[in-house]
Design a protein around this motif. Structure first.
Motif, mmCIF file in Angstrom:
data_model
loop_
_atom_site.group_PDB
_atom_site.id
_atom_site.type_symbol
_atom_site.label_atom_id
_atom_site.label_comp_id
_atom_site.label_asym_id
_atom_site.label_seq_id
_atom_site.Cartn_x
_atom_site.Cartn_y
_atom_site.Cartn_z
ATOM 1 N N SER A 44 -7.446 4.951 6.959
ATOM 2 C CA SER A 44 -6.540 5.826 6.223
ATOM 3 C C SER A 44 -5.112 5.581 6.683
ATOM 4 O O SER A 44 -4.791 5.754 7.859
ATOM 5 N N GLY A 45 -4.275 5.134 5.751
ATOM 6 C CA GLY A 45 -2.866 4.920 6.039
ATOM 7 C C GLY A 45 -2.532 3.482 6.390
ATOM 8 O O GLY A 45 -3.377 2.735 6.888
ATOM 9 N N VAL A 46 -1.295 3.113 6.100
ATOM 10 C CA VAL A 46 -0.819 1.753 6.353
ATOM 11 C C VAL A 46 -0.911 1.400 7.834
ATOM 12 O O VAL A 46 -1.315 0.290 8.198
ATOM 13 N N ALA A 47 -0.560 2.327 8.711
ATOM 14 C CA ALA A 47 -0.597 2.036 10.158
ATOM 15 C C ALA A 47 -2.014 1.679 10.603
ATOM 16 O O ALA A 47 -2.194 0.755 11.414
ATOM 17 N N ALA A 48 -3.011 2.363 10.069
ATOM 18 C CA ALA A 48 -4.402 2.074 10.441
ATOM 19 C C ALA A 48 -4.827 0.692 9.951
ATOM 20 O O ALA A 48 -5.543 -0.034 10.662
ATOM 21 N N VAL A 91 -4.327 1.218 -8.255
ATOM 22 C CA VAL A 91 -2.902 0.932 -8.107
ATOM 23 C C VAL A 91 -2.114 2.016 -8.830
ATOM 24 O O VAL A 91 -2.467 2.401 -9.952
ATOM 25 N N VAL A 92 -1.086 2.519 -8.170
ATOM 26 C CA VAL A 92 -0.262 3.591 -8.737
ATOM 27 C C VAL A 92 1.206 3.187 -8.706
ATOM 28 O O VAL A 92 1.628 2.407 -7.863
ATOM 29 N N PHE A 132 0.808 -1.209 0.000
ATOM 30 C CA PHE A 132 0.000 0.000 0.000
ATOM 31 C C PHE A 132 0.845 1.263 0.000
ATOM 32 O O PHE A 132 1.949 1.277 0.551
ATOM 33 N N THR A 133 0.280 2.331 -0.558
ATOM 34 C CA THR A 133 0.897 3.643 -0.403
ATOM 35 C C THR A 133 0.746 4.060 1.050
ATOM 36 O O THR A 133 -0.142 3.561 1.765
ATOM 37 N N ALA A 134 1.593 4.964 1.506
ATOM 38 C CA ALA A 134 1.550 5.413 2.906
ATOM 39 C C ALA A 134 0.188 5.976 3.274
ATOM 40 O O ALA A 134 -0.266 5.845 4.408
ATOM 41 N N ILE A 143 -0.958 -0.203 -3.957
ATOM 42 C CA ILE A 143 -2.406 0.034 -3.893
ATOM 43 C C ILE A 143 -2.622 1.331 -3.125
ATOM 44 O O ILE A 143 -2.214 1.453 -1.977
ATOM 45 N N SER A 144 -3.290 2.307 -3.758
ATOM 46 C CA SER A 144 -3.564 3.581 -3.097
ATOM 47 C C SER A 144 -4.981 3.632 -2.534
ATOM 48 O O SER A 144 -5.271 4.432 -1.648
#
Length: 138
Positions: free
Chosen positions: A51-55, A110-111, A34-36, A119-120
């Motif tokens: 929202s976000g990888v950490a989440a 996907v970007v 995933f994107t950040a 994956i965004s």
């Protein structure tokens, strides 16, 4: 827009990697998927988007033993957009520890990033009724 075969294969492998990382408990590697600033849309399950990888990582840890023991991705369809983004639609099967099974559809954006394809945005939709709920007309 056309997508080079090498890029198409990289995108398919990216989508496939999700199940391996999650099933192995390698949640520290989700930045390989995933994107950040990924948006992980779980609204079809009555939850808010993450929202976000950490989440995304924290949500998986919070689910704990309720996570599927196996994620399987199938029927991957890749469509390149004129803006350089790629839309990927795939099916997912989740097998729980008790043997029960569920099916979802993943709709991914996907970007290309400096680290490769990521994956965004991922929208996860539960498959609850046959034929998408459609019935034969007339």
């Amino acid at each position: 827009m056309s997508l080079a075969l090498e890029d198409r294969l990289s995108v398919i492998e990216l989508v496939s990697l999700h199940g391996h990382l999650v099933d192995d408990g390698s949640l520290d590697r989700l930045d390989e998927l995933f994107t950040a600033d990924v948006v992980y849309d779980l609204t079809d399950f009555g939850q808010e988007s993450l929202s976000g990888v950490a989440a995304v990582r924290e949500a998986a840890w919070a689910l704990g033993a309720a996570n599927p023991v196996a994620h399987h991705v199938t029927n991957v369809v890749v469509t390149a957009g004129a803006d350089g983004r790629v839309q990927v639609r795939s099916k997912g099967l989740g097998i729980k520890a008790d043997g029960s099974c569920g099916s979802v559809t993943y709709d991914d954006t996907v970007v290309r990033t400096a680290d490769g394809w990521r994956i965004s945005c991922r929208r996860v939709s539960a498959r609850r009724t046959p034929l998408g709920g459609m019935t034969k007309p007339g």
